[in-house]
Design a protein around this motif. Structure first.
Motif, PDB file in Angstrom:
ATOM      1  N   THR A 157      53.661  88.308  -4.055  1.00 43.43           N
ATOM      2  CA  THR A 157      53.479  86.864  -3.826  1.00 43.43           C
ATOM      3  C   THR A 157      52.182  86.611  -3.073  1.00 43.43           C
ATOM      4  O   THR A 157      51.447  85.656  -3.370  1.00 43.43           O
ATOM      5  CB  THR A 157      54.674  86.289  -3.044  1.00 43.43           C
ATOM      6  N   ALA A 158      51.888  87.477  -2.095  1.00 41.97           N
ATOM      7  CA  ALA A 158      50.633  87.351  -1.354  1.00 41.97           C
ATOM      8  C   ALA A 158      49.438  87.544  -2.291  1.00 41.97           C
ATOM      9  O   ALA A 158      48.414  86.859  -2.161  1.00 41.97           O
ATOM     10  CB  ALA A 158      50.592  88.391  -0.227  1.00 41.97           C
ATOM     11  N   GLU A 164      49.026  84.428  -4.379  1.00 43.73           N
ATOM     12  CA  GLU A 164      48.508  83.307  -3.586  1.00 43.73           C
ATOM     13  C   GLU A 164      47.090  83.576  -3.078  1.00 43.73           C
ATOM     14  O   GLU A 164      46.566  82.806  -2.266  1.00 43.73           O
ATOM     15  CB  GLU A 164      49.451  83.047  -2.410  1.00 43.73           C
ATOM     16  N   ASN A 165      46.487  84.703  -3.546  1.00 43.36           N
ATOM     17  CA  ASN A 165      45.098  85.039  -3.195  1.00 43.36           C
ATOM     18  C   ASN A 165      44.867  85.175  -1.691  1.00 43.36           C
ATOM     19  O   ASN A 165      43.815  84.782  -1.177  1.00 43.36           O
ATOM     20  CB  ASN A 165      44.132  83.996  -3.773  1.00 43.36           C
ATOM     21  N   LYS A 166      45.826  85.749  -0.999  1.00 37.45           N
ATOM     22  CA  LYS A 166      45.644  85.982   0.430  1.00 37.45           C
ATOM     23  C   LYS A 166      44.635  87.111   0.647  1.00 37.45           C
ATOM     24  O   LYS A 166      44.509  88.005  -0.191  1.00 37.45           O
ATOM     25  CB  LYS A 166      46.981  86.323   1.082  1.00 37.45           C
ATOM     26  N   PRO A 167      43.872  87.083   1.725  1.00 41.30           N
ATOM     27  CA  PRO A 167      42.832  88.100   1.974  1.00 41.30           C
ATOM     28  C   PRO A 167      43.403  89.513   1.948  1.00 41.30           C
ATOM     29  O   PRO A 167      44.458  89.769   2.524  1.00 41.30           O
ATOM     30  CB  PRO A 167      42.307  87.737   3.371  1.00 41.30           C
ATOM     31  N   TYR A 168      42.682  90.414   1.274  1.00 42.10           N
ATOM     32  CA  TYR A 168      43.162  91.786   1.153  1.00 42.10           C
ATOM     33  C   TYR A 168      43.241  92.482   2.505  1.00 42.10           C
ATOM     34  O   TYR A 168      44.039  93.399   2.698  1.00 42.10           O
ATOM     35  CB  TYR A 168      42.246  92.591   0.225  1.00 42.10           C
ATOM     36  N   LYS A 191      44.249  91.233   5.191  1.00 38.38           N
ATOM     37  CA  LYS A 191      45.285  90.634   6.029  1.00 38.38           C
ATOM     38  C   LYS A 191      46.493  91.571   6.142  1.00 38.38           C
ATOM     39  O   LYS A 191      47.068  91.978   5.131  1.00 38.38           O
ATOM     40  CB  LYS A 191      45.745  89.308   5.420  1.00 38.38           C
ATOM     41  N   ILE A 216      50.340  92.567   6.594  1.00 41.22           N
ATOM     42  CA  ILE A 216      51.566  91.873   6.219  1.00 41.22           C
ATOM     43  C   ILE A 216      52.727  92.475   6.991  1.00 41.22           C
ATOM     44  O   ILE A 216      52.848  93.697   7.091  1.00 41.22           O
ATOM     45  CB  ILE A 216      51.805  91.953   4.699  1.00 41.22           C
ATOM     46  N   THR A 246      47.664  96.604   5.660  1.00 43.48           N
ATOM     47  CA  THR A 246      46.929  95.504   5.033  1.00 43.48           C
ATOM     48  C   THR A 246      47.363  95.401   3.574  1.00 43.48           C
ATOM     49  O   THR A 246      47.893  96.355   2.984  1.00 43.48           O
ATOM     50  CB  THR A 246      45.416  95.748   5.084  1.00 43.48           C
ATOM     51  N   LEU A 247      47.115  94.258   2.964  1.00 40.33           N
ATOM     52  CA  LEU A 247      47.455  94.085   1.555  1.00 40.33           C
ATOM     53  C   LEU A 247      46.673  95.072   0.689  1.00 40.33           C
ATOM     54  O   LEU A 247      47.205  95.607  -0.287  1.00 40.33           O
ATOM     55  CB  LEU A 247      47.168  92.643   1.122  1.00 40.33           C
TER      56      LEU A 247
END
Length: 678
Positions: free
Chosen positions: A41-42, A45-49, A51, A53, A63-64
């Motif tokens: 889902t992240a 939703e194009n969340k920063p790699y 970031k 989780i 990190t993603l």
């Protein structure tokens, strides 16, 4: 919810192409599927790699980017050339539908030993040790730890396909698990024995051109190759995937702290092991240091992934590591056991280790590339691809295979190896055979004979192992006691040498000098004691180099006296002046014969010239560090015109050629063979 039809389930990969490891993502309190849903889902939703989780119930804070790396081998996600991560069509379908049975089908299609566990449990409940035993013995999955089995069971439990009974420590298949098994089936381990070679129908070798170019090794490249592959965490079966994960991690300059944290959280390894890992990746030219604390993937490392990932990776290893594609050369001749390959590595390629771990790493890399197959218990042969690939690169592979005789005199029989090469290889191997010290002594007997010494093999209580005598008149002769020290280790320890015994041997045999020969000598205290007792320490590498130098430029025993007059670690540079003198004489011999041959067609001299004229012709010859003087030229002319040599004739007017340089070479070759005992 279970909504997706069986007909829409993903294609199941062939067993040999499935990945070994199940995704090592954190397990939330709600199970693996929920963790995967949050991660994807992240991504959606194009969340920063970069970031981190957080998952409820898990202490990990990946990190993603790192989590996507874990998922990549299964094909669930893929990193495009623009460095953007994307979901596969199948996993996107699961995310939209929430059909966990479909998720199980995705995992089973890409990962080894998934539905196979359900098949095992469908017969009867089992404990983890039983499941692991079947994985190892039937499915040839030699996992040393239980983690791979535990991770699979964790996924199967969270997908409601397997149940666990606490008090009996047993796992059993659920009704849903039986339903899923009937939909996807399982891989029968008996097919592993039947379908050994998946490359039977290949006509062309799937390889990247840049990787094929790496197979062309110069002589210098071969000398720089290392015996040790190095350290990589995780399973050897998937080491190329492990490497790729790190290459992705370091795609941009990455601090060592980040690498340490990633390694600890992923593989549970300490910083010291990370340093070894960094060395391995650097030696393979996959990463480079950018600053004092940062590392980045090189242009070579960024070549991956490729469509021929495993074979391209093997080419990179071969470029940097000894005895890699040479294994293919050995197996091209006939199938060999691991023990036989190990022996050939030691004898023919100076590839010697106390265990077979380094050799097994190479075998796994070659198996992953489908070049080698296991055709029995620890017995290996080439696949169809292996034969085709070897024929493609064989001109760049040095084949030095020999069969070692069981005779303790180590007599070797192989048409492609000279006596000299066999002696040098036996010398190196025997120096590490501590269980058979006499073997090393016999190898030294052969080695010192190659240097022209009279050699006595003595041994026994109170005697030196070997006694050397210079082959000259008693007035100029000297003798040397030689004590051989074989060891299982890489160096000779101080505790293994009793210097009082060495000195006693020297006195007993009335020898002029004392020598100790071993694989290697280290430690200031050991060297200082050798200096104090006037003993010279000769390591195997130095002795081998000395013999090679002797073959190139043979010296007399009075020159080698300079070696034994030393104390402490041997220094071969003391022979340099003597070598230069012999080399100069050889150049002068050649230059005079060529000069006289050229003059044979001169209309003025009519082929007859005096020593002074030869001097004038040779004084500007660039082969010499300084011009030959008249005395040197006259001495060489007397030698060449002697009745025995007779390649130069004499007349009242001077000297003349009796033939060409080739004629002279044939005569010298004849005398060489007459003197050659081997």
């Amino acid at each position: 919810m279970y909504l997706i039809k069986k007909s829409d389930y993903p294609y199941i990969r062939d067993w040999d192409t499935k990945v070994f490891s199940i995704p090592k993502i954190p397990r939330s309190s709600n199970g693996y599927p929920q963790s995967l849903k949050l991660i994807l889902t992240a991504l959606k939703e194009n969340k920063p790699y970069s970031k981190p989780i957080e998952l409820e119930g898990s202490k990990r804070k990946d990190t993603l980017e790192r989590l996507y790396v874990f998922l990549r081998p299964t094909g669930i996600v893929e990193k495009r050339q623009n460095s953007k991560w994307e979901m596969s069509e199948e996993i996107s379908k699961w995310l939209d539908s929430g059909d966990d049975l479909y998720l199980a089908a995705i995992l089973n299609a890409n990962i080894r030993f998934f539905s196979e566990i359900l098949h095992i449990l469908s017969k009867k409940p089992a404990q983890i040790q039983e499941i692991r035993g079947i994985a190892k013995n039937d499915y040839k999955l030699p996992w040393k730890e239980k983690s791979e089995i535990l991770n699979r069971l964790g996924w199967l439990r969270d997908l409601k396909l397997v149940a666990y009974e606490d008090f009996s420590y047993t796992y059993s298949v659920t009704k849903l698990g039986e339903e899923f098994l009937s939909l996807v089936g399982y891989f029968d381990h008996e097919k592993i024995e039947v379908e050994l070679d998946s490359t039977n129908n290949e006509t062309e070798v799937p390889i990247s051109q840049w990787a094929l170019d790496l197979c062309v090794l110069t002589g210098e490249d071969k000398l720089l190759r290392k015996n040790g592959f190095g350290y990589l965490p995780g399973s050897v079966q998937v080491m190329h995937e492990t490497v790729y994960d790190y290459l992705l991690l370091m795609a941009n300059p990455t601090d060592i702290t980040t690498i340490n944290n990633y390694s600890y959280e992923t593989y549970g390894i300490k910083n010291s092991s990370v340093n070894s890992l960094i060395t391995t990746l650097s030696n393979l030219k996959f990463i480079e240091r950018k600053t004092k604390t940062q590392y980045q993937t090189t242009s070579l490392g960024k070549m991956f992934p490729t469509s021929s990932f495993e074979l391209d990776f093997a080419c990179c290893v071969n470029y940097n590591c000894n005895f890699m594609f040479e294994i293919l050369a050995e197996l091209f001749q006939r199938n060999l056991s691991l023990k036989e390959l190990s022996a050939r590595g030691k004898i023919s390629y100076d590839f010697s280790y106390k265990d077979q771990a380094e050799l097994r790493k190479r075998i796994h890399i070659l198996k992953n590339a489908n070049l080698v197959q296991e055709i029995g218990a620890d017995m290996y042969g080439l696949t169809n691809r292996g034969f085709n690939f070897y024929n493609l690169v064989k001109e760049h592979i040095s084949v030095n295979s020999i069969e070692k005789s069981q005779d303790t005199n180590f007599q070797f029989e192989h048409e492609n190896l000279s006596y000299l090469e066999n002696c040098l290889k036996e010398l190196r191997v025997a120096s590490k055979d501590s269980s058979n010290p006499e073997r090393f002594e016999k190898s030294l007997v052969a080695a010192f004979k190659l240097l022209g010494f009279k050699v006595e093999h003595l041994g026994g209580a109170g005697k030196t192992d070997i006694l050397l005598n210079a082959p000259t008149a008693p007035k100029f002769a000297y003798s040397v006691t030689v004590d051989a020290k074989s060891t299982y280790h890489n160096v000779i320890s101080e505790n293994s040498i009793v210097f009082d015994n060495i000195i006693e041997h020297k006195k007993k045999h009335e020898a002029n000098y004392a020598v100790i020969v071993g694989v290697s000598f280290q430690g200031k205290r050991l060297i200082d004691r050798a200096i104090d007792r006037d003993v010279v320490l000769i390591d195997v590498d130095s002795l081998s180099n000395l013999i090679k130098l002797h073959v190139e430029v043979p010296l007399k025993s009075d020159s080698y006296k300079k070696i034994f007059e030393q104390s402490g670690l041997v220094d071969l540079s003391v022979l340099e002046e003597d070598r230069k003198k012999i080399t100069r004489e050889g150049l002068l011999l050649q230059a005079i014969i060529e000069c006289l041959s050229e003059q044979s067609s001169d209309p003025f001299t009519k082929g007859i010239v005096q020593a002074r004229e030869i001097y004038l012709l040779l004084k500007n010859n660039q082969q010499f560090d300084y011009a030959p003087d008249l005395n040197e030229i006259e001495f060489m002319l007397q030698f060449l015109s002697s009745p025995l040599i007779s390649v130069v004739g004499t007349a009242k007017e001077g000297y003349y050629a009796l033939g060409s340089i080739d004629d002279a070479a044939q005569k010298f070759d004849f005398y060489l063979k007459a003197c050659n005992r081997f």
